[in-house]
Design an enzyme around this catalytic site. Structure first.
Site, mmCIF file in Angstrom:
data_model
loop_
_atom_site.group_PDB
_atom_site.id
_atom_site.type_symbol
_atom_site.label_atom_id
_atom_site.label_comp_id
_atom_site.label_asym_id
_atom_site.label_seq_id
_atom_site.Cartn_x
_atom_site.Cartn_y
_atom_site.Cartn_z
ATOM 1 C CB SER A 144 -0.904 -0.002 1.234
ATOM 2 O OG SER A 144 -1.682 1.169 1.249
ATOM 3 C CE LYS A 204 -1.527 7.560 -0.289
ATOM 4 N NZ LYS A 204 -0.786 6.931 0.795
ATOM 5 C CG ASN A 247 -2.773 2.025 7.422
ATOM 6 O OD1 ASN A 247 -2.185 1.739 8.466
ATOM 7 N ND2 ASN A 247 -2.355 2.953 6.596
ATOM 8 C CB CYS A 299 -1.038 5.585 9.198
ATOM 9 S SG CYS A 299 -0.155 6.937 8.392
ATOM 10 C CG ASN A 341 2.564 0.975 8.136
ATOM 11 O OD1 ASN A 341 3.409 1.631 7.521
ATOM 12 N ND2 ASN A 341 1.279 1.151 7.970
ATOM 13 N N GLY A 351 10.850 -4.254 3.430
ATOM 14 C CA GLY A 351 12.162 -4.336 2.800
ATOM 15 C C GLY A 351 12.295 -5.402 1.739
HETATM 16 C C1 LIG Z 1 5.883 6.588 0.189
HETATM 17 C C2 LIG Z 1 5.181 5.556 1.028
HETATM 18 C C3 LIG Z 1 3.812 5.643 1.218
HETATM 19 C C4 LIG Z 1 3.156 4.684 1.998
HETATM 20 N N1 LIG Z 1 1.794 4.771 2.145
HETATM 21 C C5 LIG Z 1 1.140 3.801 2.825
HETATM 22 C C6 LIG Z 1 -0.271 3.801 2.913
HETATM 23 O O1 LIG Z 1 -0.961 4.668 2.353
HETATM 24 N N2 LIG Z 1 -0.860 2.801 3.629
HETATM 25 C C7 LIG Z 1 -0.144 1.811 4.237
HETATM 26 O O2 LIG Z 1 -0.743 0.916 4.870
HETATM 27 N N3 LIG Z 1 1.195 1.771 4.151
HETATM 28 C C8 LIG Z 1 1.849 2.739 3.470
HETATM 29 N N4 LIG Z 1 3.201 2.679 3.362
HETATM 30 C C9 LIG Z 1 3.928 1.559 4.010
HETATM 31 C C10 LIG Z 1 4.171 0.414 3.031
HETATM 32 O O3 LIG Z 1 2.982 -0.156 2.548
HETATM 33 C C11 LIG Z 1 4.988 -0.683 3.731
HETATM 34 O O4 LIG Z 1 4.240 -1.192 4.827
HETATM 35 C C12 LIG Z 1 6.324 -0.203 4.239
HETATM 36 O O5 LIG Z 1 6.893 0.745 3.359
HETATM 37 C C13 LIG Z 1 7.318 -1.353 4.477
HETATM 38 O O6 LIG Z 1 7.544 -2.077 3.291
HETATM 39 P P1 LIG Z 1 8.793 -1.758 2.308
HETATM 40 O O7 LIG Z 1 10.011 -1.732 3.176
HETATM 41 O O8 LIG Z 1 8.765 -2.855 1.303
HETATM 42 O O9 LIG Z 1 8.523 -0.415 1.699
HETATM 43 C C14 LIG Z 1 3.889 3.633 2.604
HETATM 44 C C15 LIG Z 1 5.267 3.551 2.397
HETATM 45 C C16 LIG Z 1 5.923 4.489 1.615
HETATM 46 C C17 LIG Z 1 7.400 4.349 1.402
#
Ligand SMILES: Cc1cc2nc3c(=O)[nH]c(=O)nc-3n(C[C@H](O)[C@H](O)[C@H](O)COP(=O)(O)O)c2cc1C
Length: 309
Positions: free
Chosen positions: A22, A46, A128, A131, A191, A243
């Site tokens: 997301s 999103k 979610n 956040c 998250n 990650g």
């Molecule tokens: C720019 C950005 C926007 C994000 N927006 C949301 C969001 O709207 N809702 C949500 O549940 N997580 C959001 N996240 C968190 C990601 O879904 C994810 O849980 C988090 O980045 C860890 O995974 P990753 O290390 O693969 O990015 C966001 C992350 C980033 C980097």
């Protein structure tokens, strides 16, 4: 070898276990010209809220070693506009759509989920509850509210409910169990991690809100531990998120107990990373002569005294 990448996640059949995370993939259809979206196991939108939100002031992102910080603050068009346009485009892709939902009170969550339940083409709802970029404390740090949201939403929804939790909880396994007992069909772990960065040219924080959520390769070992601990305690499936950048990362999370994984920050580096992740899982299975990807879920824990390790 006739490989089988399919998994069943909370009753939803996915052609492979790799979803978009997301907030890192737009509403989910915008990258259609860059990568074949039908190849994904699923698309997580999103996060949307009952009313539209402008999000936090700029600057909202900063790079850090091995990852990034963000403080987007749930900017989104609101559920009513979402069901008019993005959802229609998403449902034409032919890939299961998971809609991410956030709220500021029980009523927000329930109202939003009711509106989504009246639509076609939604495979699951990811709540979610985690956040980190809002002034209020994260929902899942408030146990009575968390339980009330899950119970309320479950009553209002015929679509499976996945609870996305924060890793910033004393015992993520215990929280996952509480969420399971409240009726969630699955959990997403996890998250981002609260963090900050300072610009030494200005002596000011790099983010407008000073602190933001850290994501990317640097958090992988932290979230892997969360998945491993939770897997030992719960029966509902885990969607890992933290990650994941390569097929090797995805396999690690599945060995620790994830039934599916989602790719977040890696898609911001290159949208092709999610496709490469799917291809690499295939190669790894082939190398180890494992035909079904579902056979590696929780493999780390198999054969120990406790049936989940
Ligand atoms: C720019 C950005 C926007 C994000 N927006 C949301 C969001 O709207 N809702 C949500 O549940 N997580 C959001 N996240 C968190 C990601 O879904 C994810 O849980 C988090 O980045 C860890 O995974 P990753 O290390 O693969 O990015 C966001 C992350 C980033 C980097």
């Amino acid at each position: 070898m006739n490989l089988d990448l399919s998994v069943s996640f909370a009753g939803i059949k996915l052609k492979n276990p790799v979803l978009s995370a997301s907030g890192t993939f737009g509403y989910g259809y915008e990258l259609a010209d860059l990568i074949p979206l039908q190849r994904l196991g699923g698309i997580i939108t999103k996060t949307i809220t009952l009313e539209p939100r402008a999000g936090n002031p700029q600057p909202r992102i900063a790079e850090v070693c091995g990852g990034m910080l963000n403080t987007i603050g749930l900017q989104n068009i609101g559920v009513k506009t979402f069901v008019e346009e993005p959802l229609e485009k998403l449902s034409k892709i032919g890939t299961p759509i998971f809609v991410s939902v956030a709220g500021f009170c029980l009523k927000d969550y329930v109202e939003t989920v009711k509106i989504l339940n009246a639509q076609k083409g939604i495979a699951a709802i990811e709540l979610n509850l985690s956040c980190p970029n809002l002034k209020k404390q994260i929902v899942c740090a408030d146990l009575p509210l968390t339980k009330a949201v899950i119970k309320g939403v479950k009553k209002a929804s015929k679509i499976p409910i996945i609870a996305k939790l924060s890793p910033m909880i004393t015992d993520i396994a215990e929280l996952s169990l509480i969420v399971q007992n409240a009726g969630a069909d699955a959990v997403t772990l996890a998250n981002t991690y609260p963090a900050m960065a300072i610009d030494i040219k200005t002596f000011k924080p790099k983010l407008s809100t000073v602190k933001g959520g850290m994501s990317g390769a640097c958090i992988k070992p932290l979230t892997l531990r969360c998945v491993y601990d939770a897997y030992k305690k719960i029966r509902i499936p885990i969607l890992a998120c933290g990650g994941i950048t390569t097929g090797e990362d995805a396999v690690e999370f599945m060995l620790a107990g994830a039934s599916a994984v989602s790719v977040g920050t890696a898609s911001l580096i290159s949208p092709e990373n999610i496709i490469k992740t799917i291809d690499a899982i295939e190669e790894i299975l082939e190398n180890y002569k494992i035909r079904k990807v579902k056979d590696i879920v929780g493999r780390l824990c198999k054969g120990k005294d406790n049936d989940r390790c």
